[in-house]
Structures are given as C-alpha cells and as structure tokens.
Design a protein around this motif. Sequence first.
Motif: not given
Lengths: 527, 389
Positions: A18-27, A16, A8-10, A13
């Motif tokens: 963590k509180e302002l830009l938190y998305i689901s992205r996974s390598n 910004l 799930f690797g959320h 980025v």
Amino acid sequence: MLLQKQFFGHESVMMLSKELLYISRSNISTEINKTGSWRFLTPIYQLKSSPCTEKCPLSQDISRIEMLVSKGKFKEAIDLILLENPFPSVCGHVCFHTCETACNRKSFDEPVGIHSIERFLGNIAIAEDYKLNIPIISFNGKNIAILGAGPSGLGAAYFMRILGYNCDVFEIKKEPGGLLRWGIPAYRLPDLVLRKEILRIESLGVKIHCNSKETVDSLKKSGKYDAIFIGCGYGKPVKMGIDGEDLAIDGLEFLYKIRNGENTDIGGHVAVIGGGNSAIDVSRSLIRIGATPIIFYRRRIEDMPAFKEEVEAANVEGVEIRELTKPIRIEKDSEGLVITLNNNNTFKAQHVIKAIGNEAENHWKLLLDSKENFSKFSRTVLVNNHLPIVLGGDLVNPVKSVADAIASGKQAAMVLDSFFNHREVTNSMDIYTGGDRKNRSKHITSIEEINLDYFEFSPRRDSEIEEAKRCFNCGICNDCDNCRIFCPEISVNFKDNKRSINLDYCKGCGICITECPRNAMGLREEA
Amino acid sequence: MRQVLEGSHAVSEAVRLAKVQVVSAYPITPQTHIMEAIAEFCANGKMNAKFICVESEHSAMASVIAASAAGVRTFTATSSHGLALMHELLHWASGARLPIVMAEVNRALAPGWNIWMDQTDSLSQRDTGWIQLYCEDSQEVLDTTLCAFKLAEAINLPVMVVLDAFFLSHTYEPVDVPEQNEVDKFLPPFLPRINIDMSNPCSLYQMAPPNFYMEMRYSIFRAMEETISKFLEVEEDFYKVFGRKYGILDSFQCDDAEIIIIAAGTTASTCRQVVLDLRETGEKVGLIKIKMFRPFPKKLISDALSNAKKIAVIDRNCSFGVGGIFAQEIKSALYKNKNMPTVFGYITGLGGRDVTPKMIEEIYFKTKEEHYPEKESIWFGINYELFRN
C-alpha cells in the motif's frame, strides 16, 4: 462520511505494498456526483434550416433527403420530396438548381450534386411505379377549378388535393403539361417522365380535362366551384418591333411543332434571335433536325439569361453565338431571308426564329388591374370578388422557371386553403400542415457552423449514395451519434431512436455541440 | 544479431522487441527517426501495435496515459520543446502510477533555435516523478530501453530513457540486437496492476481531497526510493540473459583517484579516453558516469566519492540562478560526507557545442591546479570575444 469514503475510494493495488502504490480508484459509481448542478448552459437538439432548402423555390427538405439517400432509404427520400414537389424527375431534369449554388459545400470543394440525386429519386419512383405515401386529407366538399395544366396549374391541383379539395383542371391543349409538354425539348425532358409524374397527380383523384374551352367567366357561371386558380403561363410571344418581323417564326411555336411530331420544313441556315433558354432550346432542336442555327444576341454571351450548362451544351453541339448583335430589319429575297443587323452587316438565312421571350395573355393581365379585394403574395395574387380567384405562374412569379411555377401553384393551394382555414402561408407544405419541420429553427446553417474536421475533400461521385454522403446535412441530425460518444458525463441517452440529455449529469460543457458536425444542436442559457 | 544502427534505431528496435502495444508520438528533431522506424514496424506488421497519430506532444502523452490505464504496454518519444509541452501530463503519468516508457533525446530549448545536444530539457523535468536514465552509447540505449519497461512495470512509475541529440541519436555504431525469444525470457508480457476492466468497472484517479492526497505523494516518493534496488534487480535479470549491465553509476579508474570527473551521456565516453590518456602520464584521475538521475543515487555517489579530493562535474545544462544541475545534486549528496571533496562545477557544451578530449584535459588540470573553484559555476569555453562591441 461513509459515502464520501466510498466515492473517493482510494486504495492500493495488489502486489505492491500500500505504501508503494496508493492511488484513487473506486468501484462505486460516480452517479452520486450529479454534475448537472455545475451547468449554466444547456445543450438542446435544435435542428436548423439549410441554405439549399432556403433557396429551393419548393422548400424541399434537401439536407434530410440527401441524408436518407446516403443511407439507402430511397422510399423515405421520395416521400419527403413528394411532400413538397409533385415533379421530382421533371425537376431533376430541367430545374436549374439554385440549391447547388447555395450549397455550403461549395466553399469546401464542390457543391453536392443535389440535382442529379433528385433526378435519380424521381426516376426510381417512376420505374418502381411508386405509390404516394404522404398524408392526404380526405375530401372536404370544396371544389376548385384550375385553368391551365402547366407546372403551376398541376402543382396547384396536386397540393389542393393533398389539402382535401376536389380539383378540376382545364387545359386548352390536347395534352397536359404546358411548357413542360410543348416548350421543353424531349432531349431535356423525356416524354415518359412527364407523363408518369402527371399520372401520379391524377391518381390522387385530380381530373384533367384537355381540349377544354372553359374560361374564367364560364367557370364562374357554372356555379360549381368554390375557387378558381389560373396558371398564367407566358404563352404569347413578345414583339421585336422591327420591319419584317412577320417573316420570323415564333420560337415556342417551332418547339410546339417538334414536340407535336409535326414536320417543320426548316433547314439550312437559321437565325435564332434571343439569349434565353428558349433560344438555346430552339437552336439545339434545330441541330437535331439537321439545320444550322446561328444565335444573335444583343448583349454579351456571359449576359445570356439561359442556364450556363445549356449554353455550354449548345456550344459543344456546334451552335454559333454572335454576341452584341440584333436584327433591325428582315427582308425576303430570291434565296431566302436577309437580316440587317445593328452593325449594318447583313446575314442571309433560310429562316429566322425569334425567341426573345414571351408574355401572358392580355385578358389575364387585366385581372391584375383589379384594385379591390386584391392580395399580393410572393408568387401569387388573390382576387376575391364574390369568388376567390388566385393567379399564379409566370405572370405573377418573380422568377420564371419550372420549379418557381410549381411553387406558385403550391402557394396558391396554401393561399386558398388559408382563405378557408386561416393558416399561415409558407414555402413548405410540411410546415404549413404542422409537420416536424415546423419545429426547426429558421436560422440557416452557414459553413462556419459546420465542423469541417469530419469531412474530407472529395470530388463529385457517380454513385448517388456516395454523392449524397458528401452532403454536410446542414442543420439536421443524421444519427452520427457524436453527441453521445463525446459526452464526458455519458449524459446523452439513446432510446426508441431518440436522443435525450440527462440533465442530472449534463454539466453544459458544450462538447456535444462542438462535435456535432452539422449544427443540429444549440446551447440555451439556464433560466 | 550485430547490426550497425544509429542510436535512434536502437530505441526503435528495443520498442519492437518489447512488444509494445500502443505507441503515440508527435515528430520533433532529433527524435523523429525513432518514431519513423516504429511507424514502419507498425505498418509492415513487424510490430502488432496501435500507432496513434496526434497533433501535439501533449496529446501524445495523453494518449499513452489513457492506453496505459487501459492496461497495455505503451511507448512514446520526444525531445526539447516537445517534452516541455508534455510537462503537465508528465506529472499526470507518474501520479497515475502508469509504467509508460519514453525516449527523450536531449536537445536545447529555444530561443535561439537550436536542435543540438543539451541536457536542460530533461533535467527541467526532474520533479515530475519520472525515473530518468542517461545512456552513453547505442548498445546502452537498446539495453536500457528494454530494462526500462521491466523497471517501470515493477515499480509502477514512468521511465525516461535519455540519449544525446545527434552524438547518439544520429550516430551509427555496431549494436547487438537480441533475438525475440531471448527478450521474451527477460521481459514477459505486461501484467498491469492498474487497468480498466469492463467486467469490473471502476473509476480511476478521481478527486483526492486533503485527507488522501498527501499519502499518494508519499507513495510515489517511497516507490522512487525502492527504484534503486529494483533497478539493480532488473539489471541482474538482464545480465543473466544478455551478459551486459551498466550500473546506476559507473566508476571508472576511481579506486585510487584523487580527482574524479563526473559526467553523463556521451560526454562520459569521451572522458573515459581522457582518463586513460592521463593515467598513462601518471595522473590519478577517475571517472564516474551517472546513468540514473531520478531517483538520484545519493548514497552510491557519496560512497563513490568518499576518498576523492576534488570533483570535476561536467554539466551540459544550466539552472539559471544556481548553476549546473548535476553539480548541485552531487553537492547535496555529499552533504553528510566526512571527507568533503571540493566540487568544481563546469558548465560547457551547451546547444551542441563539442566537448573535446582536449577540453576535458584542460578541465582536469584546472581542477588539479586550483585550490578552490574561482566561482561556483565555471563556464568553460566561453568566447568572450563575442561580447565585445
């Protein structure tokens, strides 16, 4: 849990918080998610039949031929034709292309010009002196006698030879070709084309004996042959049954003279009786020797059995056609001939040529009367009294055309071979010999099954490659790669020129099938 | 350079100057002129952008979402039904935190078919996580569009630049179209935080189960909060280069105003004249133009209204069952005010009906004369004759 977290690797980025830009992205690769487990329908590569091939008497693999031409693969295309038809250029010249009538593209804009592409390929093969590159079975020790070197006899010889038989063709006339040589005018079928394509058949080891006096009985007696094929062409003119009929010249005889380079001594007004291709051939030939032909046909012009293109060409060349007229009497007078018509009018002409049709010789018809050991096929009849004899050609063929005659010879080859080897007779030599086409579905692709989004309206093109590109390639794969490109799970693999579906990830969504422009895929329900 | 432009083309010029890389849109009146000009820019090389033709607004938004996730600057434009059709993907764009900029031409929704100005289309999308900026004139449209890119990219949220159908989109005004080098000073090339990098493959926006999802929503909420201050920074940057700024709110003649009219879009422009006219007759009236609707600048509004006695909110929209949407939001913003002004909510000018200076004057006097609003939403200018049998 660790695995799940990685997958799930959320994450946030850079730049910004963590509180302002938190998305689901996974390598981590999504490979651990085997979406194949969702599947209840499985896509399969399932090539299907095309309507053109279905309508071709010779079952040529047209959609594939056009595909190869569109890619410039002429040699492969020629091989594909020669597997089913020894006469690509002849057919490209004279076949009345039922394939084009069946073409799915006709409901889109215009049918593909299959006929001209076939002629193009046939001509290349002739010009390049192309060596046959199709599987030929080595001699199996069996000898076949073939009576008549017309399209059906030569077709039978060609395909029997491919299947491993030694063939002797016996021709009563001085040159082989039958109707192709003596009945079809040279402006429609150039001599060279016929000669070269017959030479190709001979190059396989088929022996053609011209000026032959052999008969069924003499062949039987010789004891040399394991089977006989008779190409029962229609060489005998049909009688009109009217007074003065003897004053009329027979159309085939007239055409023979011209093709034989003889002087016909015919000129002035010539009444041509009939509405078939012979009548048109005769009339157009008359124009070419300076005479003025007038066709008398008993039904309406639109009822004429001659090919439409031929009738139109005759029209353009100035042939007059009088419909709904037929002669009831022919008489001689001081100036020439007087024809009395069914409407009681008379017509004066220098000559009358009748071209109302031909039939088979009586002694062949008698063979059909045999009741015992008689098997009927769609284009041939097998009579087996001690020695198997196959009758083919016009006599037993439902349609009297060049392609149908060749197809009759081809069927004869399969009928005889299956007599010895017990295999199923089909229209296609590829299918008969267990080639790739055997795996194709018999389902004929309809236009509703073509994804027309991938095609643009286009009139016929002059360039053969461009014209071949217009073909939908119904039911076959042309390597467009859409299935692989559109697969949302990247589960289509392409390796060693073959596509396969990785069922670990294919979720059975069917997008590949929808995006296949030509119905070369199918869905199978999971067991 | 000063040019005479219609509002639509002010957007197009801004998009060109912003060096947008991927544009996708589906035409709808009154948005069409925006995209026509951009399509021409793409065709004649004035813009080095890929223009993706699509079959619907849903696909247009999907296309720019994909392009934005690939790491390029993107733009689209729509209106009314087109925006409604995009709804699902509006959530996706903000959830994906993609800095997409969209021009939204305020137009009414059918049925009865109506192509004219109405705010209901954009206000219906208030919960999708898009920043919404309403413009008053063509210059503001151009400037706001440029700022929108900088703001979106700074905060990683999509921005909707809203302009009134026809009153703004199709009306010609003198507009100062800046030079490219000046714009480049203000708006550097896009440096994406989220992008697809082939050398470092990743999957984006995969499943977020309950233990992750809520934090993502919180993150959007926090980003919206930060947007207020970030917008002011962006405007300050813009001001330094171009000498123009508009503010989140624009308070006009409000210092001693007892009654304050609140409006957005071109209506605010009409109100300015009415305020000046009324001031001449001694009325203590002011105007607040609301530029930013999402995030809703609650604190700024409550501060700006702290001394007013009465508020007249002009809503060219309606949330059926409640009333004018601006009025609701303003009431909610005033909840903590010590001196609570009386809020008169006027619904008027729907579906392109004119809101004239005379009507605004009437609204002012009605607000002044009535102690308390007769109804929570006052439908102003209804022709009751039409209901007679």
